[in-house]
Design a protein around this motif. Structure first.
Motif, PDB file in Angstrom:
ATOM      1  N   GLU A 288     -70.797  68.964  30.917  1.00 57.80           N
ATOM      2  CA  GLU A 288     -70.301  68.751  32.281  1.00 57.80           C
ATOM      3  C   GLU A 288     -69.802  67.326  32.525  1.00 57.80           C
ATOM      4  N   LYS A 289     -70.547  66.347  32.078  1.00 56.09           N
ATOM      5  CA  LYS A 289     -70.189  64.947  32.344  1.00 56.09           C
ATOM      6  C   LYS A 289     -68.939  64.519  31.595  1.00 56.09           C
ATOM      7  N   ASP A 290     -68.549  65.279  30.579  1.00 53.75           N
ATOM      8  CA  ASP A 290     -67.410  64.892  29.745  1.00 53.75           C
ATOM      9  C   ASP A 290     -66.107  65.588  30.140  1.00 53.75           C
ATOM     10  N   ILE A 291     -66.137  66.468  31.125  1.00 51.26           N
ATOM     11  CA  ILE A 291     -64.932  67.206  31.499  1.00 51.26           C
ATOM     12  C   ILE A 291     -64.125  66.428  32.542  1.00 51.26           C
ATOM     13  N   GLY A 292     -62.840  66.265  32.274  1.00 55.83           N
ATOM     14  CA  GLY A 292     -61.927  65.625  33.211  1.00 55.83           C
ATOM     15  C   GLY A 292     -60.639  66.416  33.339  1.00 55.83           C
ATOM     16  N   PHE A 293     -59.812  66.047  34.292  1.00 52.22           N
ATOM     17  CA  PHE A 293     -58.552  66.754  34.540  1.00 52.22           C
ATOM     18  C   PHE A 293     -57.447  65.746  34.827  1.00 52.22           C
ATOM     19  N   PHE A 294     -56.229  66.086  34.410  1.00 46.50           N
ATOM     20  CA  PHE A 294     -55.068  65.337  34.885  1.00 46.50           C
ATOM     21  C   PHE A 294     -53.856  66.265  34.931  1.00 46.50           C
ATOM     22  N   THR A 295     -52.894  65.882  35.732  1.00 44.78           N
ATOM     23  CA  THR A 295     -51.672  66.660  35.905  1.00 44.78           C
ATOM     24  C   THR A 295     -50.937  66.769  34.577  1.00 44.78           C
ATOM     25  N   ILE A 296     -50.389  67.932  34.277  1.00 46.02           N
ATOM     26  CA  ILE A 296     -49.601  68.086  33.055  1.00 46.02           C
ATOM     27  C   ILE A 296     -48.376  67.182  33.171  1.00 46.02           C
ATOM     28  N   PRO A 297     -48.253  66.181  32.309  1.00 49.01           N
ATOM     29  CA  PRO A 297     -47.138  65.233  32.456  1.00 49.01           C
ATOM     30  C   PRO A 297     -45.809  65.826  32.009  1.00 49.01           C
ATOM     31  N   GLY A 298     -44.753  65.394  32.673  1.00 44.11           N
ATOM     32  CA  GLY A 298     -43.419  65.848  32.317  1.00 44.11           C
ATOM     33  C   GLY A 298     -42.712  64.846  31.418  1.00 44.11           C
ATOM     34  N   GLU A 299     -41.414  65.020  31.299  1.00 39.61           N
ATOM     35  CA  GLU A 299     -40.634  64.143  30.423  1.00 39.61           C
ATOM     36  C   GLU A 299     -40.631  62.711  30.950  1.00 39.61           C
TER      37      GLU A 299
END
Length: 427
Positions: A288-299
């Protein structure tokens, strides 16, 4: 949510005008509309399994029953076989009053006459939803449903794997992300990304990013558009992602469940819906402590990658005898406060910029928001689309063929006969 074949039905729609509060208009079953006017009635609402979390459900039920003096009966349905169940229900004389339907299912149901028009409710709610959110609720210029919730994919990553590979900044472009994958690969302790060959909804987002659809109109019918160079360009991007993965090229993200693969702690990232974190944590609580999220980056850093906006709408059965009461439910269920509560409780993507405040503290929703606002889209919003995604989805077959070495053009030729057959609904 799930988009499956919806058989054509013929429904004689009986649409009742919305009665003003306190008027003497009849509500459709002998009761007077307005405050106290619905006492003794029961409104039946079909929702899909997992859609209505307990906190949201209790609040909406309490508000509805207090305001209308009617009872709210929520019946939870399973996705498996739902298209035939809804089809049958809408053709009967006593259908459920309100139904949750997958957002891209709306055109198929609306074409058959099974849904009531809801432009008046949208106006009263004042929904300031972007076109990308509201478009799946519209068919031939008329509002046949209202957007309830939706979500889009983000990068769900293992913070420890990224840190161990020396990655200290969140990737802002696609090139940055691939550099991160290169670093994880060089480190050698984890698979950079787990991406099977048939993650169709991620691929659909890449199509959205390229500004192309998998079908096109020729004359009065829709046919395959897989030979379009922009489709090939989207597939090239997918192929780059998949080159960092050892996942099977002929399976999708559910076989096996990618979140359970991620849970083993040896995967840098997956392209996931926010709720998949719960699946991973259930399989491995220590993660749990190791899960993160970020927006799928574009070009480029200023525009995130295109994403498929999957979700559900609320619709009112044209054959419901409680049209006004159903609309009272929609006004309550889709209020800003209750929409916000759903974002907070379930982690769905906010439906507008004004709703973004409700995503604070929901990491997946915060990551999903930028792409939804700038780069979101759906599958083709046409009734003919419904059969396409029935297994075996020919576009998934196209993806596997390309990943196995065929050119995009040859793969398109291989599957376009089946795709055209489905678009003509001649299965």
């Amino acid at each position: 949510m799930k988009r499956k074949l919806i058989a054509a039905i013929g429904v004689a729609g009986m649409v009742f005008g919305m009665a003003a509060c306190g008027s003497d208009d009849d509500s459709g079953d002998g009761k007077k509309a307005g405050a106290e006017g619905y006492a003794g009635q029961t409104l039946t609402v079909w929702t899909m399994s997992g859609s209505n979390p307990p906190g949201w459900t209790k609040t909406v039920t309490d508000e509805f029953e207090k305001k209308t003096k009617a009872k709210l009966k929520i019946e939870v349905q399973e996705w498996n076989g739902i298209q035939q169940k809804v089809t049958t229900a809408l053709s009967e004389s006593n259908p459920p009053d309100v139904l949750e339907i997958g957002n891209t299912q709306t055109p198929a149901y609306a074409k058959t006459g099974g849904l009531a028009e809801l432009a008046d409710v949208k106006k009263e709610i004042g929904g300031d939803w972007p076109d990308s959110i509201n478009a799946p609720s519209v068919f031939e210029g008329k509002q046949y449903a209202l957007p309830w919730y939706f979500g889009n994919r983000v990068v769900m990553y293992n913070k420890k794997v990224f840190k161990d590979a020396g990655i200290t900044e969140t990737p802002k472009t696609r090139a940055d992300l691939f550099k991160a994958f290169d670093a994880i690969k060089k480190k050698g302790d984890a698979e950079p990304i787990y991406l099977p060959g048939q993650n169709w909804y991620f691929f659909d987002g890449l199509l959205v990013g390229q500004g192309v659809e998998p079908v096109k109109k020729e004359g009065d019918k829709y046919v395959s558009n897989l030979s379009d160079p922009k489709v090939a360009a989207a597939m090239d991007v997918y192929k780059q992602y998949q080159s960092y993965s050892k996942a099977p090229k002929d399976k999708d993200e559910a076989t096996p469940q990618q979140a359970e693969v991620f849970a083993k702690g040896k995967t840098g990232a997956i392209i996931a819906m926010g709720y998949e974190a719960g699946t991973a944590i259930k399989a491995n609580p220590k993660l749990e402590k190791d899960i993160g999220f970020f927006t799928i980056p574009g070009e480029t850093a200023d525009k995130p990658e295109g994403v498929f906006l999957g979700g559900s709408n609320f619709a009112v059965a044209a054959g419901s005898k409680k049209q006004d009461l159903a609309k009272e439910f929609l006004k309550i269920a889709l209020s800003e406060a209750n929409d916000g509560a759903l974002v907070k409780e379930a982690g769905w993507t906010p439906k507008s910029e004004a709703m973004q405040k409700f995503a604070v503290g929901q990491p997946a929703a915060e990551a999903a928001g930028p792409a939804a606002a700038k780069s979101g889209g759906t599958t083709p919003l046409i009734p003919e689309w419904a059969p396409v995604e029935n297994p075996p989805n020919p576009i998934k077959s196209y993806m596997t063929l390309v990943l196995q070495g065929k050119s995009s053009a040859d793969a398109a030729k291989k599957v376009e006969g089946e795709l055209n057959k489905r678009l003509s609904q001649q299965q």
